[in-house]
Scaffold this motif. Structure first.
Motif, PDB file in Angstrom:
ATOM      1  N   ILE A  26      10.891   2.704  -3.402  1.00  0.00           N
ATOM      2  CA  ILE A  26      12.261   2.023  -2.991  1.00  0.00           C
ATOM      3  C   ILE A  26      12.996   2.639  -2.243  1.00  0.00           C
ATOM      4  CG2 ILE A  26      14.224   0.554  -3.700  1.00  0.00           C
ATOM      5  CD1 ILE A  26      13.123   0.307  -6.471  1.00  0.00           C
ATOM      6  N   ALA A  27      13.371   3.649  -2.625  1.00  0.00           N
ATOM      7  CA  ALA A  27      14.091   4.813  -1.781  1.00  0.00           C
ATOM      8  C   ALA A  27      14.381   6.035  -2.736  1.00  0.00           C
ATOM      9  CB  ALA A  27      15.348   4.160  -1.706  1.00  0.00           C
ATOM     10  N   LEU A  28      14.665   7.165  -2.074  1.00  0.00           N
ATOM     11  CA  LEU A  28      14.711   8.456  -2.718  1.00  0.00           C
ATOM     12  C   LEU A  28      16.416   8.455  -3.088  1.00  0.00           C
ATOM     13  CD1 LEU A  28      13.557  10.544  -4.144  1.00  0.00           C
ATOM     14  CD2 LEU A  28      13.495  11.894  -2.007  1.00  0.00           C
ATOM     15  N   VAL A  29      16.663   8.221  -4.474  1.00  0.00           N
ATOM     16  CA  VAL A  29      18.276   8.654  -4.544  1.00  0.00           C
ATOM     17  C   VAL A  29      18.321   9.885  -5.600  1.00  0.00           C
ATOM     18  CG1 VAL A  29      20.291   7.665  -5.995  1.00  0.00           C
ATOM     19  CG2 VAL A  29      18.659   6.150  -4.525  1.00  0.00           C
ATOM     20  N   THR A  30      17.343  10.100  -6.393  1.00  0.00           N
ATOM     21  CA  THR A  30      17.324  11.236  -7.284  1.00  0.00           C
ATOM     22  C   THR A  30      16.121  11.886  -7.355  1.00  0.00           C
ATOM     23  OG1 THR A  30      18.802  10.021  -8.781  1.00  0.00           O
ATOM     24  CG2 THR A  30      18.182  11.984  -9.672  1.00  0.00           C
ATOM     25  N   GLN A  31      16.430  13.104  -7.404  1.00  0.00           N
ATOM     26  CA  GLN A  31      15.120  14.038  -7.473  1.00  0.00           C
ATOM     27  C   GLN A  31      15.268  14.757  -8.628  1.00  0.00           C
ATOM     28  OE1 GLN A  31      14.231  16.451  -4.021  1.00  0.00           O
ATOM     29  NE2 GLN A  31      12.105  15.982  -4.501  1.00  0.00           N
ATOM     30  N   TYR A  32      13.903  14.887  -9.490  1.00  0.00           N
ATOM     31  CA  TYR A  32      13.856  15.462 -10.852  1.00  0.00           C
ATOM     32  C   TYR A  32      13.076  16.583 -10.775  1.00  0.00           C
ATOM     33  CZ  TYR A  32      15.971  11.437 -13.265  1.00  0.00           C
ATOM     34  OH  TYR A  32      17.039  10.491 -13.489  1.00  0.00           O
ATOM     35  N   PRO A  33      13.381  17.862 -11.641  1.00  0.00           N
ATOM     36  CA  PRO A  33      12.484  18.936 -11.638  1.00  0.00           C
ATOM     37  C   PRO A  33      11.028  18.974 -11.626  1.00  0.00           C
ATOM     38  CG  PRO A  33      14.265  19.199 -13.169  1.00  0.00           C
ATOM     39  CD  PRO A  33      14.384  17.798 -12.551  1.00  0.00           C
ATOM     40  N   SER A  34      10.682  18.001 -12.692  1.00  0.00           N
ATOM     41  CA  SER A  34       9.393  17.577 -13.142  1.00  0.00           C
ATOM     42  C   SER A  34       9.056  16.004 -13.416  1.00  0.00           C
ATOM     43  CB  SER A  34       9.071  18.418 -14.429  1.00  0.00           C
ATOM     44  OG  SER A  34       9.923  17.961 -15.360  1.00  0.00           O
TER      45      SER A  34
END
Lengths: 61, 569
Positions: free
Chosen positions: B485-493
């Motif tokens: 959809i869109a990039l709001v959050t990035q997780y380490p894994s």
């Protein structure tokens, strides 16, 4: 239900255990004959299940 | 890697297959009614249903996957057992089984109909039936690929023969046959993998030697020395441990939402407890299963830890995990490589038989759950409600044939459209994530309504999809991995992303279910007896010894699992 599961478990472990133990007892392939040792262990466990199964059905019968 | 089997290996495998089919034939004459076929006539003792409860979950993807995770993440993989399984198993046994078993519901979706309404049951039944067939197919595909790579066996023959064997014994003996074979398979899996752990540990110098080697592996990968051998100490931040997760995401995402969602609501495992011969036996079923479950990390994770220690240790033992085409280690080959390295002919046959047994127990679990949900919750509810018992028994057997056929179809689909299968599994994960909130509110809050439950499930599923579409694991491209959809959050894994997707789905489902329930008409209390905690008499279990009472037994199990967590802290 009718079938005491301990008997097939015991028979299967005994059969596989004896196959492995005999194969080990007769083939060069830890420095330890793992087929003989583990086969004997499985055969003993299988035998114990068989005895428990027949003992259980004798008691309930 | 290619393994040549000797005649003794085929003899061991053949003996096992003979017993599996023999149990099906032995039980054929005892399967006369639909209750016999789908619920084993509710006549099975607790120790058998307990081992089947565990074994149905012990598919080869579990065995091989956990060993692979052991190699990849070290002892932290034990969280999937000591945090992500045992507490939920105690909860379902002590608190939820009285409603499942006591309500005389024949399946988990049927409980949802009794507690809520037809649309909530339909939503759960249809998604569950589709999911079991697909996961059975994916498992079959994995087995076919493995046997082709390892033994040079023909892919089509491997999956066809395995499918037909499971079909024969389930078709003949129904759930009883599946449960009995699962118990047999449990003992074979232990017999096949226990010597592997023993030989591997001896090779690396015992637990102390393994720790020393893994400390070197940890440091080489940029972690603290104990990151592979201490399960909690490095969970303060996602960057400090190989799993890439932090303690809150782990405890809430895995330890609460995902594990309770699976062990407490998945009919695949709950069905085993529902086949028990009394309410007390049904409650003890998951508790009995929890004891070997908490010890399983030593059987399936330890080989993975040994494999990575030997692969990356300078003092080589001649063992090395293979690399993928991109140069990274192929962790999925941990168990097959260990079997080939340590087992001579004979023992190798036993190890491969254990692997086959785990494939079959997983597949039979899926098929028996599918045929029950299809017959009771879809066919009897929506297609032909008032037929004879013999008719439903026939439909159940035909559903078994269809379930196996559809699994084979899904396995072939995976060979052609691997990405589509990934996508389907992702969709099913979205559907599963909020489920436990629905059951928790349904069982413990009498004000929960059918409209609230259905709205909560739909909103929770949408929240899971939304969160996945707005987040992405580090170093992943947008698409099946998220961010579509869109990039709001990035997780380490990816694991951290999965845990938080589950947390969001559960929370939204919980809130929406309460909100909608408050503005819709409550159900008559008289219709909720036996379905809701506050309106159900507590099971009387005084006078029996402590280990036959679910409460004290559950406390002892939780204490033991706490000790394991502290020992490997």
């Amino acid at each position: 239900m009718g079938l005491d599961i301990r008997k097939p478990i015991g028979l299967l472990l005994l059969a596989i255990g004896l196959q492995l133990a005999l194969y080990g007892f007769l083939d060069a392939s830890m420095g330890m004959n793992i087929n003989l040792v583990w086969g004997a262990v499985l055969a003993c466990v299988g035998g114990a299940f068989l005895v428990a199964g027949f003992w259980g059905s004798r008691k309930s019968g | 890697m290619h393994i040549e089997l000797a005649w003794i290996d085929y003899l061991v495998l053949g003996t096992y297959l003979l017993f599996v089919l023999g149990i099906g034939f032995a039980l054929r004459s005892r399967t006369r009614t639909s209750t016999d076929f789908f619920l084993s006539g509710r006549s099975i003792p607790a120790w058998i249903t307990g081992l089947a409860f565990l074994s149905a979950n012990l598919g080869a993807q579990e065995v091989m996957g956990m060993a692979a995770s052991g190699a990849k993440y070290g002892i932290a993989t034990s969280h999937f057992y000591w945090v992500g399984a045992v507490p939920a198993m105690v909860f379902v046994g002590v608190f939820m089984m009285p409603f499942y078993y006591g309500s005389r519901a024949r399946s988990v979706p049927e409980y949802l109909r009794l507690r809520f309404d037809e649309k909530t049951r339909g939503f759960n039944a249809i998604t569950f039936a589709a999911m079991t067939v697909f996961s059975s197919g994916v498992s079959l595909y994995a087995m076919g690929i493995l046997l082709a790579a390892l033994l040079g066996w023909n892919f089509h023959m491997s999956i066809l023969v395995s499918g037909v064997i499971v079909l024969i014994y389930v078709f003949l003996g129904g759930l009883t046959s599946a449960i009995y074979n699962e118990v047999l398979q449990f003992f074979l899996i232990v017999a096949g993998f226990l010597p592997l752990v023993f030989l591997g540990l001896r090779d690396v110098g015992g637990w102390d030697g393994l720790q020393t080697r893994l400390h070197a592996v940890s440091v080489a990968r940029g972690f603290a020395p104990g990151a592979y051998t201490e399960s909690w100490q490095h969970m303060g931040s996602a960057a400090a441990n190989p799993m890439g997760v932090e303690w809150f995401g782990l405890a809430m995402g895995l330890g609460f939402v995902l594990s309770f969602g699976y062990w407490c609501t998945d009919f695949l495992v709950v069905q085993r407890a529902m086949a028990a011969d009394s309410l007390s036996a049904a409650r003890r079923t998951p508790l009995i299963a929890a004891v070997p479950k908490m010890l399983f990390p030593f059987l399936v994770i330890l080989p993975g830890m040994i494999a990575i220690a030997m692969t990356e240790s300078p003092a080589g033992t001649g063992f090395h995990l293979p690399a993928k085409p991109d140069g990274t280690l192929n962790y999925d080959m941990t168990i097959p490589m260990m079997l080939g390295h340590y087992f001579p002919p004979g023992m190798l046959g036993l190890g491969l038989t254990a692997l086959m047994a785990s494939f079959m127990s997983g597949m039979a679990g899926n098929v028996t759950a599918f045929n029950t949900v299809w017959t009771y919750d879809i066919y009897q509810s929506f297609i032909r409600p008032k037929a004879s018992d013999a008719h439903y028994l026939l439909v159940g057997r035909l559903a078994t044939v269809f379930g196996i056929g559809a699994s084979l179809g899904a396995a072939y689909m995976a060979t052609v459209f691997n990405n589509i299968m990934d996508l389907l599994q992702l969709v099913f994960a979205f559907v599963n994530a909020p489920l436990f909130a629905t059951f928790l509110l349904g069982m413990f809050w009498k004000r929960t309504t059918g409209h609230g439950a259905f709205a909560g499930l739909v909103a929770g599923t949408a929240a899971a999809a939304g969160h996945h579409g707005l987040s992405l694991p580090a170093a992943a491209a947008s698409g099946v991995k998220g961010g579509w959809i869109a990039l709001v959050t990035q997780y380490p894994s990816e694991m951290a992303q999965n845990f938080w997707t589950a947390i969001w789905a559960w929370s939204i489902c919980f809130v929406v279910t309460i909100a909608v329930s408050m503005v819709t008409i409550a159900q008559e209390e008289s219709t909720l007896t036996g379905l809701v905690y506050s309106l159900t008499r507590r099971p009387e279990e005084t006078g029996t010894t402590w280990y036959l009472r679910p409460g004290p037994l559950g406390v002892v199990i939780l204490a033991l699992v706490a000790v394991l967590n502290i020992l490997f802290w």
